[in-house]
Design an enzyme around this catalytic site. Sequence first.
Site, PDB file in Angstrom:
ATOM      1  N   ARG A 169      39.945 -27.106  13.820  1.00  0.00           N
ATOM      2  CA  ARG A 169      40.567 -26.488  14.973  1.00  0.00           C
ATOM      3  C   ARG A 169      40.667 -24.994  14.732  1.00  0.00           C
ATOM      4  NH1 ARG A 169      46.371 -28.328  17.160  1.00  0.00           N
ATOM      5  NH2 ARG A 169      47.030 -27.141  15.378  1.00  0.00           N
ATOM      6  N   THR A 207      42.439 -20.286  19.133  1.00  0.00           N
ATOM      7  CA  THR A 207      42.189 -20.868  20.464  1.00  0.00           C
ATOM      8  C   THR A 207      42.633 -22.331  20.551  1.00  0.00           C
ATOM      9  OG1 THR A 207      40.008 -21.679  19.824  1.00  0.00           O
ATOM     10  CG2 THR A 207      40.118 -19.429  20.705  1.00  0.00           C
ATOM     11  N   ASP A 245      50.583 -30.374   8.411  1.00  0.00           N
ATOM     12  CA  ASP A 245      49.116 -30.406   8.444  1.00  0.00           C
ATOM     13  C   ASP A 245      48.624 -31.610   7.618  1.00  0.00           C
ATOM     14  OD1 ASP A 245      46.603 -28.037   8.703  1.00  0.00           O
ATOM     15  OD2 ASP A 245      46.322 -29.897   7.587  1.00  0.00           O
ATOM     16  N   ASP A 293      46.011 -30.704   4.784  1.00  0.00           N
ATOM     17  CA  ASP A 293      46.637 -29.992   3.660  1.00  0.00           C
ATOM     18  C   ASP A 293      47.531 -30.915   2.841  1.00  0.00           C
ATOM     19  OD1 ASP A 293      45.411 -27.606   4.218  1.00  0.00           O
ATOM     20  OD2 ASP A 293      47.108 -26.765   5.323  1.00  0.00           O
TER      21      ASP A 293
HETATM   22  C1  PRP Z   1      43.627 -31.652  12.333  1.00  0.00           C
HETATM   23  C2  PRP Z   1      43.598 -33.143  12.580  1.00  0.00           C
HETATM   24  C3  PRP Z   1      42.769 -33.254  13.824  1.00  0.00           C
HETATM   25  C4  PRP Z   1      43.139 -32.003  14.576  1.00  0.00           C
HETATM   26  C5  PRP Z   1      44.103 -32.372  15.669  1.00  0.00           C
HETATM   27  O1  PRP Z   1      42.464 -31.228  11.744  1.00  0.00           O
HETATM   28  O2  PRP Z   1      43.098 -33.860  11.492  1.00  0.00           O
HETATM   29  O3  PRP Z   1      41.373 -33.297  13.555  1.00  0.00           O
HETATM   30  O4  PRP Z   1      43.773 -31.129  13.646  1.00  0.00           O
HETATM   31  O5  PRP Z   1      44.382 -31.295  16.483  1.00  0.00           O
HETATM   32  P1  PRP Z   1      43.916 -31.249  18.004  1.00  0.00           P
HETATM   33  O6  PRP Z   1      44.270 -32.557  18.616  1.00  0.00           O
HETATM   34  O7  PRP Z   1      44.707 -30.097  18.572  1.00  0.00           O
HETATM   35  O8  PRP Z   1      42.445 -30.975  18.040  1.00  0.00           O
HETATM   36  P2  PRP Z   1      42.236 -29.688  11.343  1.00  0.00           P
HETATM   37  O9  PRP Z   1      41.572 -28.962  12.463  1.00  0.00           O
HETATM   38  O10 PRP Z   1      43.513 -29.124  10.834  1.00  0.00           O
HETATM   39  O11 PRP Z   1      41.153 -29.793  10.195  1.00  0.00           O
HETATM   40  P3  PRP Z   1      41.280 -30.432   8.743  1.00  0.00           P
HETATM   41  O12 PRP Z   1      41.379 -31.925   8.919  1.00  0.00           O
HETATM   42  O13 PRP Z   1      40.005 -30.011   8.117  1.00  0.00           O
HETATM   43  O14 PRP Z   1      42.493 -29.866   8.052  1.00  0.00           O
HETATM   44  N1  URA Z   2      46.768 -30.993  12.948  1.00  0.00           N
HETATM   45  C1  URA Z   2      47.646 -31.425  12.018  1.00  0.00           C
HETATM   46  O1  URA Z   2      47.239 -31.753  10.881  1.00  0.00           O
HETATM   47  N2  URA Z   2      48.938 -31.483  12.338  1.00  0.00           N
HETATM   48  C2  URA Z   2      49.399 -31.141  13.558  1.00  0.00           C
HETATM   49  O2  URA Z   2      50.619 -31.242  13.797  1.00  0.00           O
HETATM   50  C3  URA Z   2      48.481 -30.695  14.515  1.00  0.00           C
HETATM   51  C4  URA Z   2      47.162 -30.628  14.196  1.00  0.00           C
END
Ligand code: PRP
Ligand code: URA
Length: 210
Positions: free
Chosen positions: A105, A109, A201, A204
């Site tokens: 994400r 944006t 997160d 993380d």
């Molecule tokens: C997190 C999560 C989803 C997304 C959800 O991933 O695992 O994929 O955010 O958010 P959304 O519904 O607003 O799209 P992230 O983009 O943080 O990537 P990561 O898993 O690599 O940390």
């Molecule tokens: N992605 C995450 O991992 N946590 C949130 O709360 C939103 C997006």
Amino acid sequence: MDIPNLHVSAHPLLREKLTRLRDRSTPPADFRALVRQIAMLLLYEATADLELRRDVVQTPLAPATGWRLAQKVGLIPVLRAGIGMVDAALELIPEAEVWHIGLFRDERTLRPIEYYNKLPASATAQLCLVLDPMLATGGSATATVDILERWGAKRIKYVGIIAAPEGAKAMAKAHPDVHMHVGALDERLNERGYIVPGLGDAGDRQFGTG
Ligand code: PRP
Ligand code: URA
């Protein structure tokens, strides 16, 4: 709140584990174990309508009529955080194939950016299970379903741990045929697009990169 095709588990074991998952003092090793256990409980519910075909096996005493899975299942973990749900799914459905999709994400944006796609040449599964713990704005999950539909997937379900109303509504609007199985429907998103109360997160916290 009535959101079409959203199934929020009421299982007591899941609720207890989700409470420990949310707790900010839960370290990454415990967090990963809980993600795996919660995924297994959610997948048990999400696969309750899998089709079966009859088969006969010989017990040590006599023939017994039983069942085999009649449908091929594809697992689509969304990198990174969805990785933590794969082992649970493979334990339940060892024959499933795993097709990774990489999305992150854009924190400015809040739109998903695709960076990896390991789908095979053609859609070969009767059921695709999208695995991603967090349904926040819904951008990543709906983009994953867009990719799968363009590829030719016919039946898709989303399995996640926590949904925000915004994300679940976005999925219901963009893909009214996709059933969502989650452990909790939380209150809202904050101004940075994080689910409140949520768990922070998910990537993380699993991988110790916070
Ligand atoms: C997190 C999560 C989803 C997304 C959800 O991933 O695992 O994929 O955010 O958010 P959304 O519904 O607003 O799209 P992230 O983009 O943080 O990537 P990561 O898993 O690599 O940390
Ligand atoms: N992605 C995450 O991992 N946590 C949130 O709360 C939103 C997006």
